[in-house]
Design a protein around this motif. Structure first.
Motif, PDB file in Angstrom:
ATOM      1  N   ASN A   1       0.821  -1.218   0.000  1.00 20.23           N
ATOM      2  CA  ASN A   1       0.000   0.000   0.000  1.00 20.23           C
ATOM      3  C   ASN A   1       0.852   1.264   0.000  1.00 20.23           C
ATOM      4  O   ASN A   1       0.612   2.200  -0.752  1.00 20.23           O
ATOM      5  CB  ASN A   1      -0.915   0.022   1.231  1.00 20.23           C
ATOM      6  CG  ASN A   1      -1.961  -1.075   1.183  1.00 20.23           C
ATOM      7  OD1 ASN A   1      -2.248  -1.612   0.114  1.00 20.23           O
ATOM      8  ND2 ASN A   1      -2.528  -1.417   2.323  1.00 20.23           N
TER       9      ASN A   1
ATOM     10  N   SER B   1      -0.377  14.512   7.786  1.00 25.77           N
ATOM     11  CA  SER B   1       0.609  13.751   8.564  1.00 25.77           C
ATOM     12  C   SER B   1       2.029  14.050   8.090  1.00 25.77           C
ATOM     13  O   SER B   1       2.947  14.162   8.903  1.00 25.77           O
ATOM     14  CB  SER B   1       0.302  12.248   8.512  1.00 25.77           C
ATOM     15  OG  SER B   1       0.412  11.773   7.193  1.00 25.77           O
TER      16      SER B   1
ATOM     17  N   ALA C   1       9.682  16.682   4.534  1.00 28.99           N
ATOM     18  CA  ALA C   1       9.391  15.295   4.914  1.00 28.99           C
ATOM     19  C   ALA C   1       9.712  14.354   3.765  1.00 28.99           C
ATOM     20  O   ALA C   1      10.379  13.327   3.955  1.00 28.99           O
ATOM     21  CB  ALA C   1       7.924  15.153   5.326  1.00 28.99           C
TER      22      ALA C   1
ATOM     23  N   ILE D   1      12.135  11.102   3.801  1.00 26.98           N
ATOM     24  CA  ILE D   1      11.565   9.747   3.779  1.00 26.98           C
ATOM     25  C   ILE D   1      10.773   9.449   2.511  1.00 26.98           C
ATOM     26  O   ILE D   1      10.103   8.426   2.429  1.00 26.98           O
ATOM     27  CB  ILE D   1      10.647   9.526   4.999  1.00 26.98           C
ATOM     28  CG1 ILE D   1       9.701  10.739   5.155  1.00 26.98           C
ATOM     29  CG2 ILE D   1      11.445   9.294   6.257  1.00 26.98           C
ATOM     30  CD1 ILE D   1       8.362  10.393   5.631  1.00 26.98           C
TER      31      ILE D   1
ATOM     32  N   LEU E   1      10.367   4.063   3.288  1.00 24.55           N
ATOM     33  CA  LEU E   1       9.240   3.708   4.151  1.00 24.55           C
ATOM     34  C   LEU E   1       8.909   2.216   4.052  1.00 24.55           C
ATOM     35  O   LEU E   1       8.517   1.599   5.037  1.00 24.55           O
ATOM     36  CB  LEU E   1       8.013   4.554   3.816  1.00 24.55           C
ATOM     37  CG  LEU E   1       8.062   6.000   4.321  1.00 24.55           C
ATOM     38  CD1 LEU E   1       6.793   6.743   3.931  1.00 24.55           C
ATOM     39  CD2 LEU E   1       8.226   6.051   5.837  1.00 24.55           C
TER      40      LEU E   1
ATOM     41  N   LEU F   1       7.069   8.047  12.742  1.00 27.46           N
ATOM     42  CA  LEU F   1       6.504   7.939  11.386  1.00 27.46           C
ATOM     43  C   LEU F   1       5.188   7.172  11.343  1.00 27.46           C
ATOM     44  O   LEU F   1       4.617   6.965  10.267  1.00 27.46           O
ATOM     45  CB  LEU F   1       7.510   7.261  10.461  1.00 27.46           C
ATOM     46  CG  LEU F   1       8.711   8.114  10.077  1.00 27.46           C
ATOM     47  CD1 LEU F   1       9.784   7.268   9.418  1.00 27.46           C
ATOM     48  CD2 LEU F   1       8.284   9.237   9.142  1.00 27.46           C
ATOM     49  N   GLU F   2       4.728   6.750  12.515  1.00 24.30           N
ATOM     50  CA  GLU F   2       3.551   5.874  12.553  1.00 24.30           C
ATOM     51  C   GLU F   2       2.361   6.449  11.770  1.00 24.30           C
ATOM     52  O   GLU F   2       1.749   5.783  10.940  1.00 24.30           O
ATOM     53  CB  GLU F   2       3.154   5.653  14.014  1.00 24.30           C
ATOM     54  CG  GLU F   2       2.209   4.501  14.213  1.00 24.30           C
ATOM     55  CD  GLU F   2       1.904   4.292  15.688  1.00 24.30           C
ATOM     56  OE1 GLU F   2       0.756   3.977  16.015  1.00 24.30           O
ATOM     57  OE2 GLU F   2       2.826   4.474  16.505  1.00 24.30           O
ATOM     58  N   GLN F   3       2.055   7.728  12.040  1.00 22.33           N
ATOM     59  CA  GLN F   3       0.887   8.343  11.409  1.00 22.33           C
ATOM     60  C   GLN F   3       1.098   8.523   9.898  1.00 22.33           C
ATOM     61  O   GLN F   3       0.164   8.336   9.111  1.00 22.33           O
ATOM     62  CB  GLN F   3       0.606   9.699  12.089  1.00 22.33           C
ATOM     63  CG  GLN F   3      -0.750  10.294  11.765  1.00 22.33           C
ATOM     64  CD  GLN F   3      -1.906   9.313  11.950  1.00 22.33           C
ATOM     65  OE1 GLN F   3      -1.984   8.627  12.960  1.00 22.33           O
ATOM     66  NE2 GLN F   3      -2.774   9.198  10.962  1.00 22.33           N
ATOM     67  N   VAL F   4       2.318   8.859   9.506  1.00 19.88           N
ATOM     68  CA  VAL F   4       2.638   8.994   8.076  1.00 19.88           C
ATOM     69  C   VAL F   4       2.444   7.658   7.364  1.00 19.88           C
ATOM     70  O   VAL F   4       1.790   7.575   6.311  1.00 19.88           O
ATOM     71  CB  VAL F   4       4.097   9.480   7.890  1.00 19.88           C
ATOM     72  CG1 VAL F   4       4.534   9.357   6.445  1.00 19.88           C
ATOM     73  CG2 VAL F   4       4.250  10.924   8.361  1.00 19.88           C
ATOM     74  N   VAL F   5       2.995   6.592   7.962  1.00 15.25           N
ATOM     75  CA  VAL F   5       2.879   5.269   7.343  1.00 15.25           C
ATOM     76  C   VAL F   5       1.415   4.849   7.275  1.00 15.25           C
ATOM     77  O   VAL F   5       0.945   4.353   6.248  1.00 15.25           O
ATOM     78  CB  VAL F   5       3.701   4.218   8.137  1.00 15.25           C
ATOM     79  CG1 VAL F   5       3.376   2.810   7.664  1.00 15.25           C
ATOM     80  CG2 VAL F   5       5.190   4.483   7.987  1.00 15.25           C
ATOM     81  N   ARG F   6       0.679   5.094   8.356  1.00 14.46           N
ATOM     82  CA  ARG F   6      -0.721   4.671   8.370  1.00 14.46           C
ATOM     83  C   ARG F   6      -1.526   5.407   7.294  1.00 14.46           C
ATOM     84  O   ARG F   6      -2.285   4.785   6.553  1.00 14.46           O
ATOM     85  CB  ARG F   6      -1.342   4.910   9.754  1.00 14.46           C
ATOM     86  CG  ARG F   6      -2.737   4.306   9.848  1.00 14.46           C
ATOM     87  CD  ARG F   6      -3.403   4.582  11.180  1.00 14.46           C
ATOM     88  NE  ARG F   6      -2.709   3.908  12.256  1.00 14.46           N
ATOM     89  CZ  ARG F   6      -2.387   4.481  13.421  1.00 14.46           C
ATOM     90  NH1 ARG F   6      -2.709   5.738  13.635  1.00 14.46           N
ATOM     91  NH2 ARG F   6      -1.749   3.804  14.346  1.00 14.46           N
ATOM     92  N   SER F   7      -1.339   6.726   7.199  1.00 11.31           N
ATOM     93  CA  SER F   7      -2.144   7.482   6.230  1.00 11.31           C
ATOM     94  C   SER F   7      -1.774   7.102   4.791  1.00 11.31           C
ATOM     95  O   SER F   7      -2.645   6.977   3.932  1.00 11.31           O
ATOM     96  CB  SER F   7      -2.008   8.989   6.457  1.00 11.31           C
ATOM     97  OG  SER F   7      -0.684   9.391   6.257  1.00 11.31           O
ATOM     98  N   LEU F   8      -0.473   6.879   4.529  1.00 12.45           N
ATOM     99  CA  LEU F   8      -0.068   6.473   3.180  1.00 12.45           C
ATOM    100  C   LEU F   8      -0.595   5.081   2.848  1.00 12.45           C
ATOM    101  O   LEU F   8      -1.028   4.814   1.723  1.00 12.45           O
ATOM    102  CB  LEU F   8       1.457   6.489   3.053  1.00 12.45           C
ATOM    103  CG  LEU F   8       2.090   7.847   2.784  1.00 12.45           C
ATOM    104  CD1 LEU F   8       3.595   7.770   2.937  1.00 12.45           C
ATOM    105  CD2 LEU F   8       1.745   8.352   1.379  1.00 12.45           C
ATOM    106  N   SER F   9      -0.555   4.195   3.840  1.00 14.50           N
ATOM    107  CA  SER F   9      -1.021   2.831   3.616  1.00 14.50           C
ATOM    108  C   SER F   9      -2.520   2.818   3.325  1.00 14.50           C
ATOM    109  O   SER F   9      -2.988   2.156   2.388  1.00 14.50           O
ATOM    110  CB  SER F   9      -0.690   1.984   4.843  1.00 14.50           C
ATOM    111  OG  SER F   9      -1.172   0.680   4.683  1.00 14.50           O
TER     112      SER F   9
END
Lengths: 127, 127
Positions: free
Chosen positions: A26, A109, B30, B34, B40, B103-111
């Motif tokens: 994703n 984010s 950002a 990353i 990521l 980076l948790e929120q960045v990864v979650r929103s991108l995913s």
């Protein structure tokens, strides 16, 4: 992905470990479409109003006319922006298409993280 | 950035318009750190456990050994991962450093966005 503390190091809870492969796909799909150096910056630049080519170029610092032109074409093809042409006076403007709204959380984010990261670099430099 | 509906098109509320320039800088900073194609994905690959080089390469499909080696070095230097070397038996593993948790929120929103976007493409193709 939910990162939690385990044995003193960050890790994902076992329940979520199976999702990693899907999550990689994703994230990598998302970055394929909107990663790059410029696309999200262009979208943010159009967030407050429709803009002409030169206005966008002024706001997105460092982008060349050739690259901006190609990025705008890509963003139009993928449905994030539209091109509006008026005839009298002749005026070409670009604006956000409704689908760009789906990127709100991604932009937020990344923006928050970018700001925090810059603060961290400053703090680290002072230590 | 908060995108709201105005005159039938997505736009940011006037109160937020002034933040656009700062937001462009944050997002672009950002993505500078990353963004890219792999970083990521490598971080997500390490989220469930520490892994050896070959294990990461298997999980992050399409990455060459040369590029993975260079990306791991970058991620170590920027404090997102650590390299763990044990002597007997000789074993080199990579794991997530605490800063990766930011980076948790960045990864979650991108995913989430990557997954939604794929669904949209499928739906569009069927119409």
């Amino acid at each position: 992905m939910e990162i939690v503390e385990k044995d003193g190091r960050p890790t994902v809870s076992t329940a979520h470990a199976g999702h990693c492969q899907a999550s990689i796909k994703n994230v990598s799909d998302a970055l394929y479409v909107i990663g790059g150096k410029w696309k999200l910056s262009i979208i943010v630049a159009l967030a407050d109003s429709d803009k002409r080519f030169t206005e966008i170029q002024r706001q997105v610092e460092g982008i060349s006319a050739r690259v901006l032109s190609s990025e705008l074409k890509d963003l139009e093809l993928t449905g994030f922006i539209y091109k509006k042409i008026t005839v009298d006076p002749v005026l070409i403007e670009y604006g956000l298409a409704p689908y760009s709204r789906s990127l709100e959380q991604v932009v937020r984010s990344l923006s928050e993280w970018g700001s925090q990261h810059r603060d961290k670099l400053k703090t680290d430099a002072l230590q």
